[in-house]
Structure formats: C-alpha cells, structure tokens
Enzyme design. Sequence first.
Site, PDB file in Angstrom:
ATOM      1  N   GLY A  70      30.418 -18.539  40.467  1.00  0.00           N
ATOM      2  CA  GLY A  70      29.620 -18.123  39.191  1.00  0.00           C
ATOM      3  C   GLY A  70      30.542 -17.245  38.169  1.00  0.00           C
ATOM      4  O   GLY A  70      30.440 -17.272  37.094  1.00  0.00           O
ATOM      5  N   ASN A 150      19.340 -10.894  38.425  1.00  0.00           N
ATOM      6  CA  ASN A 150      19.484 -10.975  39.732  1.00  0.00           C
ATOM      7  C   ASN A 150      19.086  -9.536  40.498  1.00  0.00           C
ATOM      8  O   ASN A 150      19.260  -9.390  41.383  1.00  0.00           O
ATOM      9  CB  ASN A 150      21.334 -10.886  40.059  1.00  0.00           C
ATOM     10  CG  ASN A 150      21.947 -10.195  39.116  1.00  0.00           C
ATOM     11  OD1 ASN A 150      21.609  -9.823  37.877  1.00  0.00           O
ATOM     12  ND2 ASN A 150      22.544  -8.914  40.049  1.00  0.00           N
ATOM     13  N   GLN A 180      21.063 -17.074  39.736  1.00  0.00           N
ATOM     14  CA  GLN A 180      19.682 -16.862  40.395  1.00  0.00           C
ATOM     15  C   GLN A 180      18.855 -17.793  40.119  1.00  0.00           C
ATOM     16  O   GLN A 180      17.821 -17.949  41.007  1.00  0.00           O
ATOM     17  CB  GLN A 180      19.663 -15.533  40.005  1.00  0.00           C
ATOM     18  CG  GLN A 180      20.430 -14.306  40.525  1.00  0.00           C
ATOM     19  CD  GLN A 180      20.383 -14.212  42.011  1.00  0.00           C
ATOM     20  OE1 GLN A 180      19.478 -14.770  42.731  1.00  0.00           O
ATOM     21  NE2 GLN A 180      21.491 -13.774  42.757  1.00  0.00           N
ATOM     22  N   SER A 200      26.327 -21.025  41.073  1.00  0.00           N
ATOM     23  CA  SER A 200      27.112 -20.688  42.415  1.00  0.00           C
ATOM     24  C   SER A 200      26.503 -21.399  43.581  1.00  0.00           C
ATOM     25  O   SER A 200      25.270 -21.370  43.969  1.00  0.00           O
ATOM     26  CB  SER A 200      27.099 -19.327  42.418  1.00  0.00           C
ATOM     27  OG  SER A 200      27.774 -18.802  43.510  1.00  0.00           O
ATOM     28  N   GLY A 201      27.419 -21.838  44.505  1.00  0.00           N
ATOM     29  CA  GLY A 201      26.942 -22.534  45.578  1.00  0.00           C
ATOM     30  C   GLY A 201      26.361 -21.703  46.593  1.00  0.00           C
ATOM     31  O   GLY A 201      25.437 -22.063  47.323  1.00  0.00           O
ATOM     32  N   THR A 238      43.899 -27.832  42.705  1.00  0.00           N
ATOM     33  CA  THR A 238      43.280 -28.877  43.788  1.00  0.00           C
ATOM     34  C   THR A 238      41.900 -28.689  43.875  1.00  0.00           C
ATOM     35  O   THR A 238      41.369 -27.473  44.199  1.00  0.00           O
ATOM     36  CB  THR A 238      44.110 -28.456  45.163  1.00  0.00           C
ATOM     37  OG1 THR A 238      45.606 -28.770  44.961  1.00  0.00           O
ATOM     38  CG2 THR A 238      43.722 -29.612  46.239  1.00  0.00           C
ATOM     39  N   CYS A 331      27.675  -7.617  43.436  1.00  0.00           N
ATOM     40  CA  CYS A 331      29.139  -7.362  43.122  1.00  0.00           C
ATOM     41  C   CYS A 331      29.193  -6.005  42.458  1.00  0.00           C
ATOM     42  O   CYS A 331      30.403  -5.606  42.108  1.00  0.00           O
ATOM     43  CB  CYS A 331      28.963  -8.155  41.646  1.00  0.00           C
ATOM     44  SG  CYS A 331      28.799 -10.039  42.265  1.00  0.00           S
TER      45      CYS A 331
END
Length: 389
Positions: A70, A150, A180, A200-201, A238, A331
Amino acid sequence: MEVYLDNSATTRVFPEVAELMRKIMCEDYGNPSSLHRKGVEAENYLRYAQETMARLLKVGEKEIFFTSGGTESDNMALIGCASANNRRGRHIITTQVEHPAILQTCKYLEAQGYGITYLPVNAYGQISLDDLQRAIGPDTILVSIMHTNNEVGSLQPIGEAGALIKRMNPGTMFHVDAVQGFGKTKIYPKKMGIDMMSISGHKIHGPKGIGVLYVGEKVKLHPLLHGGGQQKNLRSGTDNVPGAAGMARAAELLYQHYEGDRERLYKCKKRFMDGIRKMEGTQINGLLPGRPDGEGTASHIVSVSVAGVRSEVMLHALEEEGIYVSAGSACAARKPQPSATLKAMGLDGTLLGSTIRFSFSVYTTTEEIDYTLRVMYDKIPILRRYTRR
C-alpha cells in the site's frame, strides 16, 4: 486462548494462498522475464494475477500494476501524478485523516513546492462534499481520499466525491487509498470516478510485500523506479510472482464468500459493541448518528476509548490474556503520539491516549468476542484503580 483482533494491521494468510505460493517458490520458480519454459510458467501466474484483480475491480488488465504494498502504491500515485502533471497545476487535495503513507508523501510534495489542502472531517470521521467542492480549483491536479479509515472505520463518500471532482475539473485525477476497504466493500473504480486506487495484499489474507495500484488508461504517471522496464516501464524490478499470485488468490476467495462474510463481520461487530456499551466509562468512536449497529462504517473495525486507562496499558493487559489488539495505526504504533485521526474528529483530549482499535476478520468467532469482553469486564476496573495510584 489466543484471540487475534488486530486484522487492520495484518491478516492470517489463507491456507490456499500459502500452498499456491509454496508451489511457485519451490517448483515454478522461474523469472517471468526469461524466455524459456520456466519463465513462461512464471509469466502465466502473473497473467492470472492481473486478470483476476482486473475482473474483481471491473477494469482493464493493462490498468493493474503490482507494487510492494500500500505504501508504494500511494507514493507511486501521488508523486508519479504530481511530477507528470506539474505543468497543469501544483495543487493537491487530501484529508486530515489519511494513512501516513499519504500524509507524509503530501508533506514531501509540499517541500517540493506543491500546495496541499487538508480537508477537515466531522465527529464521525467523514469529509464534507461542500468543503471538497470549495477546494477544487483550475490548478488542482490530484485529489486523494481514503476509502475506509484504518483507525476508526469511517467510510468516505467516494462515489459522490468522484462525480463532484469530474464535474468541477475533469482534468483532476482522483486517487483512493482502498487498503482497508478492498475485500470488505466492493469497489468499482470506473463506476465511481476513481482514476487510481491502492490495495495491499496482507490486509486481505494474502502475503506481505505485495500490493496493487490501479491506474486508469488516461492517467499520466512518472515512474518512481527505473531499471528493467517491467510493467510497461511504470514499475521496474523483478516481478514478485508468488506475491502477486497469492494476493490474487486471496482476493478471489474473499469475493467468493463476500456476502456471507460481510454479514458475519457486522454481527461480530454488533455483538462486540453491545458488550462494550455495558462497561462504564467507555466510548465507541466513529459510529454514524442513529446507527448503533455500526452500519455505514467498516464491518471489521471498532475504535474504543476507555476513560482512565492508557492505551498501552490496556493493550498489554489484554495481551497477557492472549488477546492481540492495537493502539492505533500499525505503521505509527512505535511512535507514541496522539492520533491525528482522533484529533481531527474532535475526540475529547482526555481520551486521545486511551483508545484501542479492535479489528476482526473472517476467522473471528463469537467465542473470541465473548472471551475478550469478559477479560475487559474484569481488567478495566483494576487498571483504573492502578492508574489512580
């Protein structure tokens, strides 16, 4: 008993996701840029991930870009858009309750000479569309508004904001931080006037270190990274094949069970809030007026202020009983300072340092909710007596 109620910080990976990633890392481990068969295998996984995310968002496959999460998606959207469009204008609009990945990026852009308008919010954590309309000018190149807060779970009027922005200034790009919100709410960028959107995963039972930035085909962005030219030269490096495939599989699974999971999450939230209301000196933050059931806010987040008990004290008291919660945004959790979101909402100053975030997931059970409430019933009076001393 172990109870994990910090799902806004990160979620447990679905077993199907872990198995898919294991296969990719241990068997189909090629580099998708390689021309041989192992490279083609890897490229097929990337294509699956791109097609899946595009299908769920109802956008084009070429509009999906994979990032490290994110924070990178937010930075890529804001800095990339600002640098690509600075000849048209240098004004950006956001809100006072954004994630640090947006607020700190805006501070960086301010230092580069951009003008930033930070929209205020009401007591429920929502912006005013009138304020947004007044802020948009001919030099406004970007608006960035979080979908789901969040910390308190407030939802912003994203669809209405998207329509308003395009009506006021069709050239203004609209970015949405949906980290979120995605997976808990169905968000369709093209229908809602969204030009860029961050996902975001690890918030959706996928792996950490992977994210998505949706970029509409008409959006002009300058890349943050330069190198091998992967992902149409917009995001070199990559490709994270296991991460991308794992995230896509997690999103797929969430959407397969969306309605049932959403209903169950709201039931968990209501059960929890009903229990909190029985405790003296507690306050639930961010609920809409006349909606004690929590509808109109995120299904998975409850912000609770406990008068007379410091957040860190409450957090560790619960941890001693196997219950894991948060004192705010993950965070910023290691930087003790009053929550900018709660301050912007006008929370009583005495409660700013006494607020805990509980966040649920598809794995949360009613037994876990009831256990947490019992522990809080027992702990809070003791902690208050200790604090007074």
